[in-house]
Design an enzyme around this catalytic site. Structure first.
Site, PDB file in Angstrom:
ATOM      1  N   ASP A 204      18.763 -42.632 -16.830  1.00  0.00           N
ATOM      2  CA  ASP A 204      18.398 -41.868 -15.629  1.00  0.00           C
ATOM      3  C   ASP A 204      17.340 -40.810 -15.920  1.00  0.00           C
ATOM      4  O   ASP A 204      16.884 -40.130 -15.018  1.00  0.00           O
ATOM      5  CB  ASP A 204      19.659 -41.204 -15.052  1.00  0.00           C
ATOM      6  CG  ASP A 204      19.401 -40.481 -13.738  1.00  0.00           C
ATOM      7  OD1 ASP A 204      18.711 -41.055 -12.882  1.00  0.00           O
ATOM      8  OD2 ASP A 204      19.877 -39.347 -13.579  1.00  0.00           O
ATOM      9  N   SER A 228      17.706 -38.526  -7.793  1.00  0.00           N
ATOM     10  CA  SER A 228      18.157 -39.922  -7.828  1.00  0.00           C
ATOM     11  C   SER A 228      19.077 -40.178  -6.639  1.00  0.00           C
ATOM     12  O   SER A 228      19.975 -39.381  -6.354  1.00  0.00           O
ATOM     13  CB  SER A 228      18.909 -40.205  -9.133  1.00  0.00           C
ATOM     14  OG  SER A 228      18.116 -39.911 -10.256  1.00  0.00           O
ATOM     15  N   GLN A 278      16.245 -48.202  -9.657  1.00  0.00           N
ATOM     16  CA  GLN A 278      16.642 -46.919  -9.068  1.00  0.00           C
ATOM     17  C   GLN A 278      15.721 -46.569  -7.909  1.00  0.00           C
ATOM     18  O   GLN A 278      14.502 -46.762  -7.985  1.00  0.00           O
ATOM     19  CB  GLN A 278      16.577 -45.797 -10.100  1.00  0.00           C
ATOM     20  CG  GLN A 278      17.048 -44.442  -9.568  1.00  0.00           C
ATOM     21  CD  GLN A 278      17.010 -43.359 -10.626  1.00  0.00           C
ATOM     22  OE1 GLN A 278      16.009 -42.677 -10.787  1.00  0.00           O
ATOM     23  NE2 GLN A 278      18.109 -43.211 -11.369  1.00  0.00           N
TER      24      GLN A 278
END
Length: 288
Positions: A204, A228, A278
């Site tokens: 991430d 995110s 993502q």
């Protein structure tokens, strides 16, 4: 955030509270919200603790609310299915009685099968990349740099550049592309789950930046609101997170204040070991 591999291992070693109920600790951090990779990794471990004999092959998740770094996270695992080959779990991460994160993960009994993969792109080795602190220094972003280096010292990240800066190829019709080498700073154990968890944690860290490449912006650019929104990983083959892996990232589209990033993950010897996707918020705040 963990400043060493040992601290990262401790962070990912969640506590068993009851059947299908776990508690994840928080690191010492200056961040105002929980790092998404941390909650994803802890939730994945919670699910894995309930599926002995099977290994995770995919996870799909949503970041629902900013996490509070001052209190632990409770992970509630729901058993959706236990089959002979596959098992499915749903995990809800909660703080203050409210869900902050939701994950669905699928596990499989290891088996042999048909195999093919993309070819690894030609890239410079990790030794020729730049550390992220060096990249920030080159951009004049020195305020709080020492604190930043301490926060992320558990990971060794070597930036190769993007299609705007650093000479990364546009790869045909992909103008928004970035590449980094990543590994943990120190050695992990030989437990495969620890490597999957450490990778999930690190996955991430740089992704959403690729969606900002066409605009010459970064996640730290003035006036940008970046977060995110969801996170998906498909694990293709076992690999070690404490050995270099290439994060070949590109953003196929952005719109509506959101950017989508896809990434191929290659081991240093050219194996495609994972694929990540993502979508993130990339909102430009209105300035008066």
């Amino acid at each position: 955030m963990p400043s060493s591999t040992r601290e990262l291992q401790e962070l990912l070693d969640i506590e068993d509270l009851d059947v299908n109920l776990f508690r994840g600790r928080q690191p010492s951090t200056s961040l105002q919200r929980v790092f998404g990779g941390q909650v994803a990794a802890q939730a994945m471990i919670a699910a894995a603790r309930t599926t002995p004999g099977k290994t995770v092959h995919s996870l799909h998740s949503y970041f629902l609310r900013p996490g509070d770094t001052a209190v632990p996270i409770i992970y509630d695992v729901e058993n959706l299915r236990d089959g002979r080959s596959f098992a499915t779990r749903r995990v809800v991460g909660r703080q203050h009685g409210r869900p902050i994160y939701m994950l669905t993960a699928n596990f499989q009994v290891p088996e042999e099968g048909l195999e093919h993969q993309d070819t690894m792109p030609a890239v410079r080795p990790p030794e020729e990349g730049f550390s992220l602190p060096d990249v920030l220094r080159s951009r004049g972003a020195t305020e709080g740099l020492g604190e930043w280096e301490e926060e992320w010292a558990a990971l060794d990240v070597r930036y190769l550049g993007n299609t705007k800066v650093g000479g990364v190829s546009e790869d045909g019709d992909r103008p928004a592309r970035a590449q980094v080498w990543v590994k943990t700073e120190g050695r992990l154990s030989d437990d495969p789950l620890e490597h999957v968890a450490a990778f999930t944690y690190a996955s991430d860290m740089t992704l959403i930046s690729a969606a900002l490449v066409p605009y010459g912006l970064t996640t730290a650019s003035r006036g940008m609101q970046v977060a995110s929104l969801d996170h998906t990983i498909w694990f293709h083959r076992p690999f070690r997170a404490d050995e270099w892996w290439l994060y070949d990232q590109h953003s196929p589209a952005a719109g509506g204040g959101r950017g989508l990033v896809l990434a191929r993950v290659f081991s240093q010897d050219g194996e495609l070991v994972a694929t990540v996707a993502q979508e993130g918020l990339i909102r430009k705040r209105q300035t008066s």
